[in-house]
Design an enzyme around this catalytic site. Structure first.
Site, mmCIF file in Angstrom:
data_model
loop_
_atom_site.group_PDB
_atom_site.id
_atom_site.type_symbol
_atom_site.label_atom_id
_atom_site.label_comp_id
_atom_site.label_asym_id
_atom_site.label_seq_id
_atom_site.Cartn_x
_atom_site.Cartn_y
_atom_site.Cartn_z
ATOM 1 N N ASP A 199 40.557 23.207 41.890
ATOM 2 C CA ASP A 199 41.902 22.250 42.018
ATOM 3 C C ASP A 199 43.029 22.966 41.898
ATOM 4 O OD1 ASP A 199 39.717 20.440 41.786
ATOM 5 O OD2 ASP A 199 40.181 19.725 39.620
ATOM 6 N N LYS A 236 36.547 15.903 45.150
ATOM 7 C CA LYS A 236 35.614 15.027 43.902
ATOM 8 C C LYS A 236 36.557 14.091 43.479
ATOM 9 C CE LYS A 236 36.963 19.124 40.715
ATOM 10 N NZ LYS A 236 37.837 18.392 39.808
ATOM 11 N N CYS A 275 38.204 20.807 34.234
ATOM 12 C CA CYS A 275 37.345 21.148 35.467
ATOM 13 C C CYS A 275 36.657 22.400 35.548
ATOM 14 C CB CYS A 275 38.047 20.680 36.759
ATOM 15 S SG CYS A 275 38.731 18.926 36.517
#
Length: 210
Positions: free
Chosen positions: A14, A112, A157
């Site tokens: 990310d 995602k 994450c």
């Protein structure tokens, strides 16, 4: 120093403007790790990226719920869900991969959080902890066994990706100085304890870089 092998992969989590200073869900110092991330990526034959990619009115957005505010926790159908400011909205600049990210040889971008009614911290499983993203199958078919993880955010994450990867049979290692945390109350301490309980090493980038 780790000896890297052709069956190793660097999993970058990310690295998007919305998680950097000035972004919708800014992680303090998130932009500071980009030069280190690029240096690490140059060391690996296999680089994989995740990209948070939410539709409008996503379940994780506080704005989706009446009288809710960011960082409170609700009970979703699949379990506890932290609510966040709207972030990484599909097709917006904040959801793009950061322009300073230099990984031209990256071979997979896994999006995602794409389903409106379920969030996904982990690169492997949705937040119901059962619905797969397909990453495990990809890694197995490619013969990739050991994963080094870095990116944002350490305590969400990165944490869930590392733990799920280990539970699915991969050797997972977290490059701690190439991550930054959201740093909610106790979230870093809980992450460190979870890594220790799962037998996931936390290393410094100097153990990989020459």
């Amino acid at each position: 120093m780790f000896q890297l092998h052709p069956t190793d992969a660097l999993l970058l989590i990310d690295l998007q403007p919305d998680f950097m200073p000035g972004g919708a869900l800014a992680v303090t110092g998130g932009d500071e790790i980009l030069p280190l991330i690029n240096a690490l990526a140059a060391r690996f034959d296999h680089v994989l990226l995740t990209q948070d990619w939410h539709p409008p009115h996503h379940i994780s957005f506080a704005s989706t719920h009446a009288d809710a505010h960011p960082y409170q926790q609700i009970q979703a159908p699949y379990g506890p869900q932290t609510l966040w400011p709207d972030h990484c909205l599909q097709h917006t600049p904040g959801a793009a991969l950061h322009p300073a990210l230099d990984t031209p040889h990256a071979e997979l971008i896994l999006r995602k959080g794409i389903r409106k009614d379920i969030d996904s911290y982990s690169a492997f499983l949705e937040n119901d902890h059962t619905t797969p993203t397909g990453l495990a199958g990809y890694l197995r078919e490619r013969g990739l066994h050991r994963l080094f993880l870095a990116g944002l955010a350490y305590d969400f994450c990165v944490r869930f990706s590392a733990i799920d990867g280990k539970a699915l049979g991969f050797e997972t290692i977290v490059i701690e100085d190439a991550c930054r945390p959201v740093n909610l109350p106790n979230s870093v301490a809980e992450t460190n304890a979870a890594f220790a309980a799962a037998g996931i090493p936390r290393i410094q980038s100097s153990a990989v870089l020459p």
